[in-house]
Design a protein around this motif. Structure first.
Motif, short mmCIF file in Angstrom:
data_model
loop_
_atom_site.label_atom_id
_atom_site.label_comp_id
_atom_site.label_asym_id
_atom_site.label_seq_id
_atom_site.Cartn_x
_atom_site.Cartn_y
_atom_site.Cartn_z
N GLY A 1 11.94 5.06 4.04
CA GLY A 1 12.04 5.46 5.83
C GLY A 1 12.90 3.76 6.42
N TYR A 2 12.19 3.64 7.85
CA TYR A 2 12.37 2.86 8.33
C TYR A 2 11.70 1.71 8.47
CZ TYR A 2 13.38 0.72 13.47
OH TYR A 2 13.79 -0.03 14.49
N VAL A 3 11.96 0.65 8.48
CA VAL A 3 11.00 -0.63 7.88
C VAL A 3 10.22 -1.18 9.24
CG1 VAL A 3 9.77 -2.48 7.04
CG2 VAL A 3 11.83 -1.16 5.52
N THR A 4 8.78 -1.04 9.29
CA THR A 4 8.42 -1.78 10.63
C THR A 4 7.75 -3.03 10.90
OG1 THR A 4 6.43 -0.32 10.29
CG2 THR A 4 8.06 0.72 11.83
N LYS A 5 7.28 -2.93 8.90
CA LYS A 5 6.11 -4.42 9.46
C LYS A 5 6.71 -4.39 7.62
CE LYS A 5 2.53 -3.94 12.62
NZ LYS A 5 0.72 -3.27 12.96
N LEU A 6 6.53 -6.16 7.67
CA LEU A 6 6.09 -6.69 5.83
C LEU A 6 5.90 -7.35 5.99
CD1 LEU A 6 10.41 -8.73 5.94
CD2 LEU A 6 9.36 -6.52 5.31
N ALA A 7 4.49 -7.33 4.83
CA ALA A 7 3.37 -8.40 4.17
C ALA A 7 3.88 -9.19 3.52
CB ALA A 7 3.08 -7.00 3.92
N LEU A 8 3.08 -9.64 4.06
CA LEU A 8 3.30 -11.46 3.61
C LEU A 8 1.91 -11.99 3.12
CD1 LEU A 8 5.39 -13.68 6.41
CD2 LEU A 8 6.06 -11.51 4.95
N ASP A 9 2.33 -12.47 1.95
CA ASP A 9 0.62 -13.50 1.54
C ASP A 9 0.89 -15.25 2.44
OD1 ASP A 9 3.08 -15.35 0.16
OD2 ASP A 9 2.19 -14.45 -1.99
N ARG A 10 0.23 -15.66 1.12
CA ARG A 10 -0.20 -16.57 1.65
C ARG A 10 0.59 -18.26 1.63
NH1 ARG A 10 -5.05 -15.06 0.30
NH2 ARG A 10 -7.15 -15.42 1.54
#
Length: 230
Positions: free
Chosen positions: A170-179
């Motif tokens: 689906g439509y991506v709302t957030k990207l998760a990033l590490d440190r």
């Protein structure tokens, strides 16, 4: 029939045995194709326009030479969507030869029709070895739940890195990033499921919530970004 003088003066030579065309696989049978009505199968083809501004994936379900079902998916060109709407009205009910020689409005759709024609008349259809083929309506199964095309939209620059905008989920709302600011997951809204809920009377905010999911190590992120705003 008009013959040249050279042919007129030739003596006749008898033709030997005629065994017909080589059989091709069609819906679990081996068929010698001589007429439009000898062709059946479901298959896909991909086409593109001359400036390569967009592409089309065309799926046809052909039964005894007649196009019974057409699925047209386009990407990359706004005008092509309107062309696809017209082509979807044009295609069904035509023979393969009629469709091959019909202006399907957009070059990408015409090229897809050509590529698909080559596959199906040579017996390279998805249903070549499936007894009885697939029923009319099988083309919609390619779209999955929500009846939306499988779309992937990704963007990246050397200066700022990658942005996932739309995945199959689906439509991506957030990207998760590490440190280290590496992407380790993403949150998405399944638009097909969301709109199905809205059509059933569910509040839009609740529909978005229930259609939201995540992928990867989304919950372990050090930070989150909006791929369209940050």
């Amino acid at each position: 029939m008009i013959y040249s003088g050279e042919v007129e003066h030739m003596c006749p030579v008898a033709k030997g045995a005629y065994h017909g065309p080589a059989p091709i696989p069609e819906e679990g049978r081996w068929i010698q194709v001589r007429e439009n009505s000898d062709i059946s199968g479901l298959t896909h083809g991909v086409g593109w326009c001359a400036p390569q501004q967009g592409a089309c994936k065309l799926t046809l379900n052909v039964k005894e030479g007649i196009i019974e079902e057409a699925l047209i998916e386009t990407i990359g060109c706004s005008g092509m969507t309107h062309s696809a709407a017209m082509a979807a009205e044009i295609l069904q009910g035509k023979t393969l030869l009629e469709a091959l020689n019909t202006d399907l409005v957009c070059d990408a759709i015409n090229v897809a029709m050509r590529e698909l024609f080559l596959q199906i008349v040579y017996g390279r259809s998805q249903t070549a070895f499936s007894e009885g083929g697939l029923p009319v309506g099988a083309g919609l199964e390619d779209l999955g739940k929500g009846l939306r095309s499988q779309v992937g939209t990704m963007y990246g620059t050397k200066a700022k890195g990658v942005r996932f905008l739309e995945m199959a989920e689906g439509y991506v709302t957030k990207l998760a990033l590490d440190r280290d600011n590496l992407v380790i997951g993403y949150e998405f809204v399944h638009l097909g499921k969301m709109m199905a809920a809205v059509r059933k009377g569910v509040d839009a905010n609740e529909a978005i919530r229930t259609a939201t999911g995540s992928y990867g190590r989304f919950g372990e992120a050090a930070s989150y970004i909006d791929p369209r705003e940050e």
